[in-house]
Write a protein that holds these residues in place. Structure first.
Motif, PDB file in Angstrom:
ATOM      1  N   GLY A 271      16.370  16.068 119.800  1.00  0.00           N
ATOM      2  CA  GLY A 271      16.263  16.941 118.646  1.00  0.00           C
ATOM      3  C   GLY A 271      15.219  18.019 118.790  1.00  0.00           C
ATOM      4  O   GLY A 271      15.162  18.944 117.974  1.00  0.00           O
ATOM      5  N   SER A 272      14.374  17.946 119.815  1.00  0.00           N
ATOM      6  CA  SER A 272      13.339  18.954 120.029  1.00  0.00           C
ATOM      7  C   SER A 272      13.900  20.128 120.830  1.00  0.00           C
ATOM      8  O   SER A 272      15.071  20.155 121.196  1.00  0.00           O
ATOM      9  N   ARG A 312      17.845  24.199 121.903  1.00  0.00           N
ATOM     10  CA  ARG A 312      17.097  24.164 120.646  1.00  0.00           C
ATOM     11  C   ARG A 312      17.203  22.828 119.938  1.00  0.00           C
ATOM     12  O   ARG A 312      16.417  22.547 119.044  1.00  0.00           O
ATOM     13  N   ASN A 313      18.138  22.014 120.280  1.00  0.00           N
ATOM     14  CA  ASN A 313      18.278  20.703 119.662  1.00  0.00           C
ATOM     15  C   ASN A 313      18.813  19.744 120.719  1.00  0.00           C
ATOM     16  O   ASN A 313      20.007  19.492 120.805  1.00  0.00           O
ATOM     17  N   GLN A 318      22.912  16.513 126.829  1.00  0.00           N
ATOM     18  CA  GLN A 318      22.245  17.581 127.566  1.00  0.00           C
ATOM     19  C   GLN A 318      21.195  17.064 128.536  1.00  0.00           C
ATOM     20  O   GLN A 318      20.630  17.847 129.297  1.00  0.00           O
ATOM     21  N   THR A 319      20.902  15.781 128.527  1.00  0.00           N
ATOM     22  CA  THR A 319      19.956  15.235 129.490  1.00  0.00           C
ATOM     23  C   THR A 319      20.623  15.112 130.857  1.00  0.00           C
ATOM     24  O   THR A 319      21.841  15.025 130.966  1.00  0.00           O
ATOM     25  N   GLY A 320      19.817  15.105 131.907  1.00  0.00           N
ATOM     26  CA  GLY A 320      20.359  14.965 133.257  1.00  0.00           C
ATOM     27  C   GLY A 320      19.650  15.884 134.226  1.00  0.00           C
ATOM     28  O   GLY A 320      18.577  16.434 133.952  1.00  0.00           O
ATOM     29  N   TYR A 321      20.284  16.071 135.391  1.00  0.00           N
ATOM     30  CA  TYR A 321      19.721  16.915 136.443  1.00  0.00           C
ATOM     31  C   TYR A 321      20.240  18.342 136.289  1.00  0.00           C
ATOM     32  O   TYR A 321      21.418  18.581 136.042  1.00  0.00           O
ATOM     33  N   TYR A 322      19.329  19.309 136.476  1.00  0.00           N
ATOM     34  CA  TYR A 322      19.680  20.724 136.389  1.00  0.00           C
ATOM     35  C   TYR A 322      19.176  21.451 137.638  1.00  0.00           C
ATOM     36  O   TYR A 322      18.150  21.106 138.210  1.00  0.00           O
TER      37      TYR A 322
END
Length: 556
Positions: A271-272, A312-313, A318-322
């Motif tokens: 949420g951050s 933004r949230n 959306q977590t993982g490797y980028y």
């Protein structure tokens, strides 16, 4: 019969009501328009009205072939306008347009070097293969036909297909990529389109719902935006609307790789807001952000030297490797290699906190072993051990369903401290729980080794340097010490003590004789002085003994 009577009329006895006229060894003179008539058997000198005319055009292989083109494209939407142009150099000509199987669509005469055919309102029937040819009037000599070009008609009522790109590794020169196109209903043909080209790139015949287009990347020109469409069953030249486009970028290994970073660092609370920065040295680029295995999710055009991607949230998806890459604005489809991976981890405060335990209470002897255990109530999880509450430093624990365990053997002072644990569920490997409570691991002091190792090392180094200094000093002064020892002369003086009552008394007569004074066993009570007289002064190279009795001089 030739319309212009270039050749005499032919008369044949019919076989019933049909007659065939054959022209052998066709030459230029046979070109022209022909018609026919008949005469009833009962009326020998009465003939019918002439038939309609047909034109016999004689092919001249020496004439240049024309070219054919479509404007604005070879793919037209239903109801749109299309122009077909046939072009050939030379003077006044008559152009012929033909569709699929020598069906002559239209002919017209022009004084220029091109002929144009218009379709003002494209229908399904306009779809097909077209070619053109020409002749110079009034001759009936015709050129060879142009290449065949397909006119495809798009029907927006068909469902759109989907397209995807797969590659073994990042697309680069010498590699092969595959573009997959899929439709909802069966198709008899799939088409691949490139946005910069007005013609279909290629097509594949099929009777299913999917087609694969392999592309061998031989040069930079293969980069671009690709889409696909399909022709449904029972249709030949009517196709669907195109799919969304997919971008084929070709990697140039000569370009510098960018760097990637997270802001803020560490684990992000779900949420951050999290920002991912992609940076390189030069300016004016388009940056691309990719997640887990080359799935390109965002792009950012920047006039500076870095790209900014903001979540933004933050969600668990959306977590993982980028990783990130870039391309210059002037190099449309040439891209750099990817950066290193950065890991975006999420913290979910809704997850139950784990429980941590240690199998030893109180002090632990140095060299011993302890087991630390982490547990949750339900679910299969992967557990991590943290020391001192540091979320960044995590040691994987042996995980078995809902329990994690780690053994620490050969305990020493560096293991002392507080420990906690956290976990992630196997289906959400990048979303962490809050830390457990802490347990304290305290190490008993080893009296035999109470002196720290660092102090022992310092003392040993000091002794070593002192020893080396002494050895170097001795070697440097060894010669001087030997010379002094061999040439040394020892001197001594033999003195005799006397008691003197009057210090002003002249003790030396003439500087050469001493006055005698017999010493008393008990000195008088008045003030007395002790005085030493030199009996003998020698310089010798070896020790000698001096006997005071040998001197005849006495104290006075």
């Amino acid at each position: 019969m030739d319309e212009h009577d270039k050749i005499p009329p032919l008369t044949l006895q019919p076989d019933g009501n049909v007659t065939t006229f054959t022209i052998h060894h066709v030459g230029r003179e046979h070109g022209g328009r022909y018609y026919c008539s008949y005469r009833p058997q009962a009326r020998s000198f009465t003939s019918s009205e002439p038939s309609n005319t047909v034109e016999l055009l004689v092919l001249d292989l020496d004439l240049p072939r024309p070219s054919i083109s479509f404007y604005p494209s070879t793919i037209a939407l239903l109801g749109s306008r299309v122009t077909i142009q046939c072009q050939a150099s030379g003077p006044r000509k008559i152009f012929y347009f033909e569709k699929a199987g020598n069906q002559r669509v239209q002919q017209f005469e022009t004084v220029g070097d091109s002929g144009t055919l218009f379709f003002q309102n494209v229908t399904r029937d306009h779809g097909g293969k077209y070619s053109c040819s020409y002749r110079y009037p009034p001759e009936s000599i015709i050129s060879r036909t142009s290449d065949n070009v397909e006119l495809l008609v798009r029907d927006p009522s068909f469902s759109r297909p989907t397209i995807s790109l797969s590659s073994s590794g990042r697309p680069a020169r010498g590699r092969t990529v595959i573009l997959h196109c899929q439709s909802q209903s069966p198709a008899n043909r799939f088409y691949l389109h490139k946005s910069e080209d007005h013609m279909a790139e290629m097509f594949i015949e099929t009777n299913g719902t999917e087609a694969s287009f392999p592309i061998s990347i031989g040069n930079w020109g293969h980069g671009g935006n690709y889409s696909c469409s399909y022709c449904p069953e029972l249709e030949s030249f009517v196709i669907s609307e195109p799919s969304d486009s997919v971008e084929l970028l070709i990697t140039d290994p000569a370009l510098l790789r960018p760097s990637i970073s997270l802001e803020p660092r560490g684990i992000a609370l779900l949420g951050s807001t999290v920002t991912i920065w992609c940076q390189t040295r030069s300016r004016r680029k388009i940056f691309y952000l990719e997640q887990a295995g080359g799935q390109r999710i965002q792009q950012y055009e920047s006039q500076g030297d870095r790209g900014r991607f903001v979540f933004r949230n933050v969600t668990q998806e959306q977590t993982g490797y980028y990783s990130c890459s870039y391309r210059y604005l002037a190099l449309f489809f040439i891209i750099s290699g990817t950066s290193d991976n950065v890991e975006l981890l999420g913290l979910d405060p809704k997850l139950p906190r784990p429980v941590i335990s240690i199998n030893h209470s109180g002090l632990v002897a140095a060299g011993g072993q302890v087991n630390i255990r982490c547990k949750i109530q339900d679910g299969s999880a992967k557990f991590y051990l943290h020391k001192g509450g540091d979320s960044k430093t995590k040691e994987p624990m042996r995980s078995d369903a809902n329990v994690g365990e780690v053994s620490i053997s050969n305990i020493n002072q560096k293991h002392q401290g507080s420990y906690s644990c956290s976990y992630t569920f196997l289906e959400r490997p990048f979303v962490f729980s809050l830390h457990s409570d802490s347990v304290e691991l305290r190490i008993a002091e080893d009296t035999q080794n109470s002196v720290p190792l660092s102090t022992k090392l310092c003392v040993a180094v000091l002794i070593l340097f002192l020893s080396l200094g002494a050895i170097l000093w001795y070697k440097r002064n060894k010669g001087q010490l030997a010379a002094a020892k061999s040439s040394a002369k020892r001197s001594f003086r033999l003195l005799k003590a006397c008691w003197v009552t009057d210090p002003d008394r002249n003790l030396i007569d003439g500087g050469n004789h001493m006055e005698n004074l017999s010493p008393e066993p008990d000195p008088p009570a008045e003030t007395q002085y002790i005085c030493y007289f030199e009996l003998e002064h020698r310089a010798v190279s070896s020790p000698v003994e001096a006997d005071p009795a040998d001197s005849s001089e006495n104290c006075v």
